[in-house]
Design a protein around this motif. Structure first.
Motif, PDB file in Angstrom:
ATOM      1  N   THR A 111      55.501 119.136 -53.882  1.00 17.24           N
ATOM      2  CA  THR A 111      54.816 119.307 -52.599  1.00 17.24           C
ATOM      3  C   THR A 111      54.938 118.043 -51.775  1.00 17.24           C
ATOM      4  O   THR A 111      55.228 116.960 -52.307  1.00 17.24           O
ATOM      5  N   SER A 112      54.718 118.200 -50.446  1.00 16.36           N
ATOM      6  CA  SER A 112      54.773 117.070 -49.519  1.00 16.36           C
ATOM      7  C   SER A 112      53.656 117.234 -48.494  1.00 16.36           C
ATOM      8  O   SER A 112      53.038 118.306 -48.408  1.00 16.36           O
ATOM      9  N   PRO A 113      53.414 116.225 -47.686  1.00 18.76           N
ATOM     10  CA  PRO A 113      52.390 116.370 -46.642  1.00 18.76           C
ATOM     11  C   PRO A 113      52.753 117.443 -45.613  1.00 18.76           C
ATOM     12  O   PRO A 113      51.893 117.862 -44.813  1.00 18.76           O
ATOM     13  N   LEU A 114      54.006 117.922 -45.632  1.00 18.44           N
ATOM     14  CA  LEU A 114      54.479 118.925 -44.669  1.00 18.44           C
ATOM     15  C   LEU A 114      54.384 120.344 -45.235  1.00 18.44           C
ATOM     16  O   LEU A 114      55.081 121.254 -44.786  1.00 18.44           O
ATOM     17  N   TYR A 115      53.564 120.545 -46.267  1.00 19.94           N
ATOM     18  CA  TYR A 115      53.548 121.827 -46.968  1.00 19.94           C
ATOM     19  C   TYR A 115      53.116 123.006 -46.091  1.00 19.94           C
ATOM     20  O   TYR A 115      53.370 124.153 -46.404  1.00 19.94           O
TER      21      TYR A 115
END
Length: 816
Positions: free
Chosen positions: A297-301
Motif C-alpha cells: 500500500t501507499s499514501p495514494l491508495y
C-alpha cells in the motif's frame, strides 16, 4: 661342570615392558618419531587449522600466493607422515585414523587458490545473467563456503596427535629422571636396590626396559577418541543441513522495494506510467516466490491506479511471519513534480505517508520449526548414541570386568573351593582387565589347591576381614571321615625311577584325587608316598555331647560313608586298569628290582572328630587336621599289610554304611591298636583286582576334546553325584550294580565264603577256637590264600589254638 641355576626372571603378566635391545628402529621410524619432525608437524597442524581464516581476515589478494605455498608444504608434510605411518605402524593402513588423516590432508586442497581456480571452484563461474541466477549462485556460494569450512574442521583430529605427542614426551622425561636417580644411588647396599625396584615403573627389565601403553588404556583411549571424532564430525557436517537457507531462499527486502518506489515517484524524470507500472510490477514480482507478498500500500491508495493489495493470508499471519518494509513518500516533493495527476496527489493520505510492503515468511517459519524439531531429535539421538558408545567402551573394557572381578572375589571369599570350577577366559588378544581377571582365578585356584578344603576357613576369614593376613587362626572341631592311602614299595620305586618318581607319584595322585573329589571328598595332604583324604560332614548334621557325636541326619551320613568307600574302590580299580599306571608293569627298571611289579595301594578309613586349622607359623603353614582319629586312619592303612588286604575300615565308619552295602563288607578282626586301650573292630571288602581289563587310552578316547572340555566332563560327573547326595537319592547298591568299574571289582564276590567266614569269626570272638579253626580252614578251601583268614589263624597258632585265659573277645595288635 653342572649348569648353575639361573635367577628367576621377574614376571610381567601384562607384557607392558619390552627390551630395548630386542627392537631396532628402522630409518622410517627414526624419522617419524624424531623430535624435529614432530615439532614441524605440530606447527603445520596449527597453521592448517587457522591459516586460511587468517589469510582472509588479515591479508589482501596479493598475499594468496604465499599462503598457497604454505598450504602445499602442509600437504606434502602430512602426506609424508601418512606414508611413514603406513610403513612403521602396525595396523595403521586402512584403519579409522588412516582415513581421517587422509581426509584431513586432502581437505588442504580446498585452501589452495590455484587448485580452486584450476577446477573451477572460484574465479571461473562467470556472471549470472538475471536476478534468479544471482540468487541461486549466491545460495550455492554460501552452501559451498559452509561445507568447505566444515570439511576443514576435520583437521581438528590432528590435535589428538599433538596431545599424545606431548604425553609421550612427559613419559620419556619421567623415565630419564628415574634412570638418572638410579644411577646416582647405585651402590652395593641392599636398601638402594630395594628402592630402585620400587621406583622402576615396570619390573622385570631393569635399565634396558621401556614402558608400553597398556592394551586396555590404548583400546579405551583410541575407542573414545574415535567416537568423539565421529560424534563431533556428525554434528559439524549435519547441523548445517538443518538451516532453512538450504531449502528456502531468504526474503527479498521490502524496505528496498518501498524505497525504490518512493524514489521513482518523487523523481521528475519519471512518467506517470513509470510509477504506475512500478507499483504493479512490485506486486507481480513478489507474488510467485517462496516469500510472497501479502500487503502493499501507499499514501495514494484512494486513487484508482494505486489500490491497496492484500492477500487473503495476511490476516492469519503472525507478526514473526511477516517481513515488513516501509519508506516515507514526501507530499511536498510530489507537489513539486508533475509526473502524477492532480487527482492522485489530492488522494494522498497525509496521516499515513509511508509506502508499506509485507512479505509472508510463513514458509520459512514453518520450515524452520520443522527443522528445529528434526535438529533437536537428531542432536538427542547423536548424544544418546554417543553416550551409549562411550558407556559401552568403559563397560566392556573396565566396569564389567571390574564387576566380574568383584563377583569372583566375593565368591572365592565365601567358598574358596568354588574357584576350581571357574574357567579362565581364553583370548589371545586379552587386555589387562581380562588378564587381571584370569590372574584372580589362577591365584584363587592355587590357593584352593595349596590350602585344600581344610584351609577354606583360613582363606575366607582373611579375605573378609580388614587388616593384615593372619593365617594362624584357632582350630575348629569337626567330624569327618579320614582316609589314608599309601603306595606300596615306594622306597624301591624312588631309588629305581629317580627323576621319574614325580611323574609316577603324580599319575597315582591324579587318580586318587579325582575319585575322592568325585565322591564328595577332598584331598588334604600329599606326603611323598601317602595321601590324606577327608570327607567333611555338614555342621548341621551333627552335634557334640562331651566327646560323643549325636547325628541329626543319618541318611546323609550313610550316603557320605558309602561314597568314601566307593571312591577307594574306584581308585583300586583305576590303578589296575588305567594305561598310564599299567605301563609301570612293563618298566624294566622296576621289574629288575621287583619281580612281577604292580602298583599297589593300601587304604585305611575311619570316622571321628578332628581339629581343622593351620599347622605351622607365619612363615609357612599347612591347613590340615589333628586328632587321634586321623592317626587311626593311618594305623588302619599300615595294618592292611598284616591282613593282606588293600583296605581296612573301622567299626565307627562301618556302622554308618547302608545295610545293602554292609552285605559286601566282612568283619575280619577285633583288636587294640598300638597306643590305644579301646578295642576296635576291623572290616574289609573283598575286591577282585587281578586280570582286570585295561581301560581305553584317554588320549584316544577323548582326543576330540580340549583340556577345558575334559575338565567339564569330570565336573559334570561330580555334579551328577553331588546332586544325588544332596537330594538323598544316591543309592550305593544301585551305583555298584550300574558302574562298570564296580562290577569288575565285585565280580568274584563269594556269598558262601562270606557265610562260612562269618561263622568262623564269630566262634573266634566267642572263644570257641576249636570250631573257629575248623571253619577257618574250610573257608580257605573256598578262598585260598585269604589274608584275613590266615592272619587270624596265625594269631591263634601263637597259643597253639588255645584261647588265652584272659580272652575278652579281642587281641593286641602289636605292630604299628
Amino acid at each position: 661342570m653342572t649348569d648353575q641355576p639361573q635367577a628367576p626372571a621377574d614376571v610381567d603378566i601384562f607384557q607392558q615392558t619390552m627390551d630395548k635391545n630386542s627392537h631396532r628402529a628402522s630409518i622410517f621410524e627414526i624419522v617419524l618419531e624424531s623430535t624435529v619432525f614432530q615439532v614441524i608437524i605440530n606447527i603445520l597442524t596449527l597453521y592448517a587449522l587457522f591459516g586460511d581464516d587468517i589469510r582472509v581476515a588479515a591479508f589482501r589478494l596479493s598475499a594468496d600466493i604465499v599462503f598457497d605455498a604454505l598450504n602445499i608444504t602442509c600437504l606434502v608434510m602430512f602426506s609424508t607422515e601418512i606414508i611413514l605411518s603406513v610403513i612403521v605402524k602396525e595396523g595403521y593402513f586402512l584403519s579409522f585414523f588412516f582415513w581421517l588423516d587422509s581426509i584431513s590432508t586432502i581437505s588442504l586442497l580446498l585452501d589452495i587458490n590455484l587448485f580452486n581456480q584450476a577446477v573451477g571452484l572460484s574465479g571461473a563461474g562467470g556472471q549470472a545473467k538475471n536476478t534468479a541466477g544471482l540468487a541461486r549462485a549466491g545460495r550455492a556460494s554460501r552452501v559451498g563456503t559452509k561445507a568447505g569450512r566444515v570439511v576443514r574442521l576435520v583437521r581438528l583430529i590432528r590435535l589428538v596427535k599433538i596431545y599424545k605427542s606431548a604425553n609421550k614426551e612427559d613419559d620419556d622425561k619421567v623415565q630419564k629422571l628415574i634412570a638418572q636417580r638410579r644411577q646416582k644411588r647405585k651402590a652395593n647396599t641392599i636398601e638402594p636396590q630395594i628402592q630402585d625396584r620400587a621406583e622402576q615403573p615396570n619390573p622385570g627389565q631393569g635399565e634396558e626396559a621401556e614402558t608400553k601403553e597398556s592394551k586396555v588404556s590404548k583400546m579405551l583411549s583410541d575407542s573414545t577418541t574415535k567416537k568423539v571424532i565421529i560424534v563431533v564430525l556428525a554434528l559439524l557436517f549435519l547441523i548445517p543441513l538443518f538451516s532453512v537457507d538450504y531449502y528456502v531462499s531468504p526474503p527479498t527486502s521490502m524496505l528496498m522495494q518501498s524505497q525504490q518506489f518512493v524514489k521513482l515517484a518523487e523523481s521528475e524524470a519519471s512518467t506517470y506510467d513509470d510509477v504506475k507500472d512500478a507499483y504493479s510490477q512490485i506486486i507481480i514480482d513478489h507474488s510467485g516466490i517462496d516469500n510472497y507478498i501479502v500487503l502493499f500500500t501507499s499514501p495514494l491508495y484512494n486513487y484508482k491506479d494505486f489500490p491497496i493489495y492484500q492477500n487473503d493470508d495476511y490476516p492469519n499471519l503472525r507478526t514473526d511471519e511477516q517481513d515488513v518494509g516501509a519508506y516515507t513518500l514526501d507530499y511536498d516533493t510530489l507537489l513539486k513534480t508533475t509526473n502524477l495527476p492532480d487527482a492522485a496527489i489530492a488522494s494522498f493520505d497525509k496521516d499515513n505517508p509511508d509506502v508499506v510492503g509485507i512479505l509472508s515468511t510463513r514458509q520459512a517459519a514453518v520450515m524452520t520449526s520443522i527443522l528445529s524439531i528434526i535438529r533437536t531429535i537428531f542432536v538427542s539421538i547423536v548424544l544418546t548414541f554417543g553416550a551409549m558408545m562411550f558407556s559401552k567402551d568403559s563397560n566392556d573394557l573396565a566396569l564389567r570386568p571390574l564387576e566380574r572381578m568383584i563377583e569372583k572375589i566375593n565368591k572365592i571369599a565365601n567358598d574358596p573351593q568354588i574357584v576350581t570350577e571357574m574357567a579362565v577366559i581364553q583370548n589371545e588378544n586379552s587386555n589387562e582387565t581380562v588378564k587381571i581377571e584370569n590372574t584372580i582365578v589362577k591365584i584363587g585356584t592355587l590357593l584352593a589347591l595349596g590350602f585344600g578344603d581344610a584351609g577354606t576357613e583360613i582363606i575366607r576369614i582373611n579375605m573378609k576381614k580388614q587388616g593384615d593376613v593372619d593365617p594362624m587362626l584357632p582350630g575348629i572341631k569337626k567330624v569327618a571321615i579320614y582316609g589314608f592311602c599309601d603306595i606300596r614299595n615306594f622306597t624301591d620305586a624312588t631309588e629305581v625311577l629317580q627323576e621319574d618318581v614325580m611323574v609316577f607319584v603324580n599319575n597315582i595322585g591324579d587318580i586318587v584325587h579325582t575319585m575322592v573329589d568325585r565322591y564328595m571328598g577332598a584331598a588334604n595332604k600329599n606326603i611323598g608316598d601317602a595321601f590324606l583324604l577327608v570327607w567333611k560332614t555338614r555342621p548341621e548334621t551333627y552335634s557334640f555331647e562331651e566327646d560323643n557325636v549325636i547325628w541329626h541326619d543319618k541318611q546323609y551320613i550313610s550316603i557320605l560313608s558309602d561314597c568314601a568307600l566307593i571312591s577307594f574302590m574306584k581308585i583300586q580299580c583305576k590303578i589296575n586298569r588305567e594305561p598310564k599306571i599299567l605301563a609301570y608293569r612293563q618298566d624294566k627298571r622296576l621289574q629288575a628290582r621287583m619281580d612281577n611289579y604292580k602298583v599297589k595301594i593300601g587304604f585305611g578309613l575311619h570316622m571321628g572328630w578332628g581339629i581343622e586349622g593351620a599347622i605351622g607359623s607365619n612363615y609357612k603353614i599347612d591347613a590340615s587336621y589333628l586328632s587321634p582319629n586321623v592317626n587311626m586312619a593311618s594305623r588302619l592303612e599300615a595294618a592292611t599289610k598284616q591282613y593282606g588286604v588293600p583296605i581296612l575300615i573301622s567299626e565307627s565308619l562301618y556302622e554308618h554304611f547302608s545295610p545293602e552295602f554292609q552285605e559286601y563288607i566282612r568283619h575280619i578282626d577285633r583288636v587294640c591298636v598300638k597306643g590305644s586301650n579301646v578295642p576296635v573292630s576291623l572290616y574289609t571288602i573283598d575286591m577282585n583286582v587281578d586280570n582286570l581289563p585295561p581301560s581305553n587310552d584317554p588320549s584316544v578316547k577323548y582326543k576330540e576334546f580340549t583340556k577345558e572340555e575334559l575338565k567339564m566332563i569330570l565336573r559334570q560327573k561330580k555334579l551328577e553325584i553331588k546332586e544325588q547326595v544332596e537330594s538323598g537319592e544316591f543309592k550305593a547298591i544301585e551305583h555298584i550294580h550300574e558302574n562298570k568299574d564296580m562290577k569288575y571289582l565285585l565280580a568274584g564276590f563269594k556269598k558262601d565264603f562270606m557265610e562260612v567266614f562269618g561263622k568262623a569269626f564269630q566262634a573266634y570272638l566267642d572263644g570257641d577256637w576249636k570250631t573257629a579253626r575248623a571253619m577257618f580252614q574250610e573257608a580257605l578251601k573256598l578262598k585260598p590264600n585269604d589274608g584275613p583268614t590266615e592272619a587270624v589263624l596265625h594269631s591263634m597258632e601263637e597259643t597253639n589254638y588255645q584261647k588265652p585265659s584272659d580272652w575278652k573277645g579281642y587281641r593286641e595288635l602289636t605292630e604299628k
